[in-house]
Design a protein around this motif. Structure first.
Motif, PDB file in Angstrom:
ATOM      1  N   PRO A  87       3.693   2.915  -3.375  1.00  0.00           N
ATOM      2  CA  PRO A  87       2.245   3.187  -3.282  1.00  0.00           C
ATOM      3  C   PRO A  87       1.411   2.227  -4.124  1.00  0.00           C
ATOM      4  N   THR A  90      -0.237  -0.889  -2.635  1.00  0.00           N
ATOM      5  CA  THR A  90      -1.427  -0.781  -1.785  1.00  0.00           C
ATOM      6  C   THR A  90      -2.520  -1.715  -2.281  1.00  0.00           C
ATOM      7  N   SER A 122       1.918   4.791   1.845  1.00  0.00           N
ATOM      8  CA  SER A 122       1.708   6.226   1.642  1.00  0.00           C
ATOM      9  C   SER A 122       2.888   6.842   0.898  1.00  0.00           C
ATOM     10  N   THR A 123       2.605   7.940   0.205  1.00  0.00           N
ATOM     11  CA  THR A 123       3.664   8.626  -0.536  1.00  0.00           C
ATOM     12  C   THR A 123       4.467   9.522   0.387  1.00  0.00           C
TER      13      THR A 123
END
Length: 123
Positions: A87, A90, A122-123
């Protein structure tokens, strides 16, 4: 006029992979250093990986072992293979090129920039 155009960004889950591409036009960069920089929300633009005209590379510590930069001088392109994305990767990823042959981790040393391609993990 020089143009750098990035592609390949997108939304991926943590642990996924993406390959960014950058094509340069307007002049040959076969004897120039190129690189990928990134800028996360509210952060400074930082270098991710750079490559010199001979193919020597440098990556920031946080991406070593996960990101690989490469170039195709015949087609005036540079790539960033990104594996095991996190993440914290990003960011908006920018392709950059400089007139000089040797790679630099300083964004001020690069004269040419693309518009960026968004990478969201995304997690």
């Amino acid at each position: 006029q020089v143009h750098l155009v990035e592609s390949g960004g997108g939304l991926v889950p943590a642990g996924g992979s993406l390959t960014l591409s950058c094509v340069a036009s307007g002049r040959s960069f076969s004897d120039s250093a190129m690189g990928w920089f990134r800028q996360g929300p509210g952060e400074e633009r930082e270098f991710a990986a750079v490559i010199g005209f001979t193919g020597g590379t440098a990556c920031r510590d946080s991406v070593k072992g996960r990101f690989t930069i490469s170039r195709d001088n015949a087609n005036n392109m540079v790539y960033l293979q990104m594996n095991t994305l996190k993440p914290e990767d990003t960011a908006l990823y920018y392709c950059a090129a400089r007139r000089g042959p040797f790679p630099s981790t300083s964004r001020g040393d690069y004269e040419y920039w693309g518009q960026g391609t968004q990478v969201t993990v995304s997690t």
